[in-house]
Design a protein around this motif. Sequence first.
Motif, PDB file in Angstrom:
ATOM      1  N   ASN A  75      30.680 -10.565 -46.472  1.00 11.28           N
ATOM      2  CA  ASN A  75      29.882 -11.563 -47.189  1.00 11.28           C
ATOM      3  C   ASN A  75      28.588 -10.979 -47.769  1.00 11.28           C
ATOM      4  OD1 ASN A  75      31.717 -13.534 -46.608  1.00 11.28           O
ATOM      5  ND2 ASN A  75      30.701 -14.161 -44.736  1.00 11.28           N
ATOM      6  N   VAL A  76      28.246  -9.792 -47.368  1.00  8.28           N
ATOM      7  CA  VAL A  76      27.004  -9.167 -47.846  1.00  8.28           C
ATOM      8  C   VAL A  76      27.235  -8.619 -49.255  1.00  8.28           C
ATOM      9  CG1 VAL A  76      25.362  -7.292 -47.439  1.00  8.28           C
ATOM     10  CG2 VAL A  76      26.315  -8.576 -45.510  1.00  8.28           C
ATOM     11  N   PRO A  77      26.322  -8.944 -50.189  1.00 13.48           N
ATOM     12  CA  PRO A  77      26.522  -8.420 -51.547  1.00 13.48           C
ATOM     13  C   PRO A  77      26.297  -6.910 -51.566  1.00 13.48           C
ATOM     14  CG  PRO A  77      24.434  -9.588 -51.387  1.00 13.48           C
ATOM     15  CD  PRO A  77      25.159  -9.792 -50.081  1.00 13.48           C
ATOM     16  N   ALA A  78      26.880  -6.298 -52.538  1.00 12.76           N
ATOM     17  CA  ALA A  78      26.755  -4.847 -52.675  1.00 12.76           C
ATOM     18  C   ALA A  78      25.306  -4.503 -52.996  1.00 12.76           C
ATOM     19  CB  ALA A  78      27.676  -4.356 -53.780  1.00 12.76           C
ATOM     20  N   PRO A  79      24.820  -3.382 -52.496  1.00 10.77           N
ATOM     21  CA  PRO A  79      23.432  -2.995 -52.799  1.00 10.77           C
ATOM     22  C   PRO A  79      23.266  -2.783 -54.295  1.00 10.77           C
ATOM     23  CG  PRO A  79      24.612  -1.177 -51.783  1.00 10.77           C
ATOM     24  CD  PRO A  79      25.520  -2.367 -51.722  1.00 10.77           C
ATOM     25  N   PRO A  80      22.044  -3.001 -54.786  1.00 15.35           N
ATOM     26  CA  PRO A  80      21.844  -2.802 -56.234  1.00 15.35           C
ATOM     27  C   PRO A  80      22.163  -1.364 -56.618  1.00 15.35           C
ATOM     28  CG  PRO A  80      19.739  -3.042 -55.097  1.00 15.35           C
ATOM     29  CD  PRO A  80      20.823  -3.316 -54.095  1.00 15.35           C
ATOM     30  N   SER A  81      22.505  -1.223 -57.866  1.00 14.38           N
ATOM     31  CA  SER A  81      22.891   0.119 -58.312  1.00 14.38           C
ATOM     32  C   SER A  81      21.691   1.052 -58.179  1.00 14.38           C
ATOM     33  CB  SER A  81      23.381   0.080 -59.751  1.00 14.38           C
ATOM     34  OG  SER A  81      22.322  -0.365 -60.576  1.00 14.38           O
ATOM     35  N   ALA A  82      21.995   2.281 -57.992  1.00 19.28           N
ATOM     36  CA  ALA A  82      20.956   3.300 -57.819  1.00 19.28           C
ATOM     37  C   ALA A  82      20.161   3.416 -59.112  1.00 19.28           C
ATOM     38  CB  ALA A  82      21.608   4.625 -57.470  1.00 19.28           C
ATOM     39  N   PRO A  83      18.891   3.843 -59.014  1.00 20.54           N
ATOM     40  CA  PRO A  83      18.106   4.004 -60.240  1.00 20.54           C
ATOM     41  C   PRO A  83      18.775   5.004 -61.166  1.00 20.54           C
ATOM     42  CG  PRO A  83      16.960   4.973 -58.347  1.00 20.54           C
ATOM     43  CD  PRO A  83      18.179   4.269 -57.832  1.00 20.54           C
ATOM     44  N   PRO A  84      18.505   4.864 -62.441  1.00 21.22           N
ATOM     45  CA  PRO A  84      19.160   5.784 -63.382  1.00 21.22           C
ATOM     46  C   PRO A  84      18.782   7.221 -63.062  1.00 21.22           C
ATOM     47  CG  PRO A  84      17.470   4.472 -64.476  1.00 21.22           C
ATOM     48  CD  PRO A  84      17.590   3.970 -63.082  1.00 21.22           C
ATOM     49  N   PRO A  85      19.633   8.121 -63.416  1.00 23.02           N
ATOM     50  CA  PRO A  85      19.344   9.525 -63.150  1.00 23.02           C
ATOM     51  C   PRO A  85      18.042   9.950 -63.834  1.00 23.02           C
ATOM     52  CG  PRO A  85      21.468   9.282 -64.272  1.00 23.02           C
ATOM     53  CD  PRO A  85      20.890   7.925 -64.085  1.00 23.02           C
ATOM     54  N   THR A  86      17.481  11.009 -63.354  1.00 22.35           N
ATOM     55  CA  THR A  86      16.206  11.492 -63.868  1.00 22.35           C
ATOM     56  C   THR A  86      16.280  11.788 -65.360  1.00 22.35           C
ATOM     57  OG1 THR A  86      15.926  12.536 -61.719  1.00 22.35           O
ATOM     58  CG2 THR A  86      14.371  13.129 -63.408  1.00 22.35           C
ATOM     59  N   SER A  87      17.416  12.224 -65.826  1.00 16.94           N
ATOM     60  CA  SER A  87      17.538  12.568 -67.248  1.00 16.94           C
ATOM     61  C   SER A  87      17.366  11.337 -68.130  1.00 16.94           C
ATOM     62  CB  SER A  87      18.881  13.234 -67.516  1.00 16.94           C
ATOM     63  OG  SER A  87      19.924  12.334 -67.220  1.00 16.94           O
ATOM     64  N   ARG A  88      17.747  10.163 -67.649  1.00 12.03           N
ATOM     65  CA  ARG A  88      17.576   8.942 -68.437  1.00 12.03           C
ATOM     66  C   ARG A  88      16.142   8.428 -68.321  1.00 12.03           C
ATOM     67  NH1 ARG A  88      21.638   5.785 -70.472  1.00 12.03           N
ATOM     68  NH2 ARG A  88      20.332   3.972 -70.070  1.00 12.03           N
ATOM     69  N   ARG A  89      15.494   8.651 -67.201  1.00 10.82           N
ATOM     70  CA  ARG A  89      14.144   8.152 -66.992  1.00 10.82           C
ATOM     71  C   ARG A  89      13.128   9.054 -67.701  1.00 10.82           C
ATOM     72  NH1 ARG A  89      12.519   7.306 -61.007  1.00 10.82           N
ATOM     73  NH2 ARG A  89      14.277   5.904 -61.136  1.00 10.82           N
ATOM     74  N   SER A  90      13.425  10.315 -67.839  1.00 13.07           N
ATOM     75  CA  SER A  90      12.482  11.280 -68.401  1.00 13.07           C
ATOM     76  C   SER A  90      12.051  10.951 -69.828  1.00 13.07           C
ATOM     77  CB  SER A  90      13.086  12.675 -68.325  1.00 13.07           C
ATOM     78  OG  SER A  90      12.200  13.604 -68.867  1.00 13.07           O
ATOM     79  N   PRO A  91      12.935  10.630 -70.763  1.00 17.13           N
ATOM     80  CA  PRO A  91      12.470  10.323 -72.122  1.00 17.13           C
ATOM     81  C   PRO A  91      11.548   9.096 -72.150  1.00 17.13           C
ATOM     82  CG  PRO A  91      14.811  10.754 -72.159  1.00 17.13           C
ATOM     83  CD  PRO A  91      14.394  10.693 -70.716  1.00 17.13           C
ATOM     84  N   ARG A  92      11.847   8.103 -71.347  1.00 20.80           N
ATOM     85  CA  ARG A  92      11.009   6.909 -71.330  1.00 20.80           C
ATOM     86  C   ARG A  92       9.626   7.245 -70.788  1.00 20.80           C
ATOM     87  NH1 ARG A  92      13.733   1.693 -69.173  1.00 20.80           N
ATOM     88  NH2 ARG A  92      14.670   1.882 -71.211  1.00 20.80           N
ATOM     89  N   LEU A  93       9.586   8.028 -69.720  1.00 21.52           N
ATOM     90  CA  LEU A  93       8.306   8.443 -69.151  1.00 21.52           C
ATOM     91  C   LEU A  93       7.537   9.290 -70.155  1.00 21.52           C
ATOM     92  CD1 LEU A  93       6.409   8.568 -66.709  1.00 21.52           C
ATOM     93  CD2 LEU A  93       7.669  10.586 -65.958  1.00 21.52           C
ATOM     94  N   LEU A  94       8.235  10.167 -70.832  1.00 20.48           N
ATOM     95  CA  LEU A  94       7.595  11.009 -71.842  1.00 20.48           C
ATOM     96  C   LEU A  94       7.004  10.155 -72.965  1.00 20.48           C
ATOM     97  CD1 LEU A  94       7.007  13.883 -72.814  1.00 20.48           C
ATOM     98  CD2 LEU A  94       9.207  13.820 -73.985  1.00 20.48           C
ATOM     99  N   LEU A  95       7.703   9.124 -73.373  1.00 23.43           N
ATOM    100  CA  LEU A  95       7.185   8.232 -74.421  1.00 23.43           C
ATOM    101  C   LEU A  95       5.927   7.499 -73.952  1.00 23.43           C
ATOM    102  CD1 LEU A  95      10.481   6.761 -75.900  1.00 23.43           C
ATOM    103  CD2 LEU A  95       8.902   8.346 -76.989  1.00 23.43           C
ATOM    104  N   TRP A  96       5.926   7.054 -72.707  1.00 25.64           N
ATOM    105  CA  TRP A  96       4.739   6.368 -72.174  1.00 25.64           C
ATOM    106  C   TRP A  96       3.545   7.324 -72.112  1.00 25.64           C
ATOM    107  CZ3 TRP A  96       3.521   1.549 -71.967  1.00 25.64           C
ATOM    108  CH2 TRP A  96       4.505   0.577 -71.897  1.00 25.64           C
TER     109      TRP A  96
END
Length: 88
Positions: free
Chosen positions: A10-31
């Motif tokens: 009955n327990v829901p599945a844990p939320p998906s893992a954060p996106p890999p670093t390669s996907r987070r890096s361009p966004r961080l670079l833009l900020w």
Amino acid sequence: MPAPASPAANVPAPPSAPPPTSRRSPRLLLWVALVVLLGVAQLLLVLLTLRHEQARAQERTDDLATAVQGEIRRRAQLMLQGLQGLQT
């Protein structure tokens, strides 16, 4: 008879893992780029404001010097007229 459902089912599945670093890096670079550009824009705005204020202060000084020069010239002419009156 079927076995009762386990509580784990009955327990829901844990939320998906954060996106890999390669996907987070361009966004961080833009900020980071945005923050740096905003900092540069703010710095330029301050520098331009200081230059404008300095130019205005110079204009006020020039105007005052012109007014004083005119007053000195006027008084000198009055003194010369008085001296010319004494000579005649």
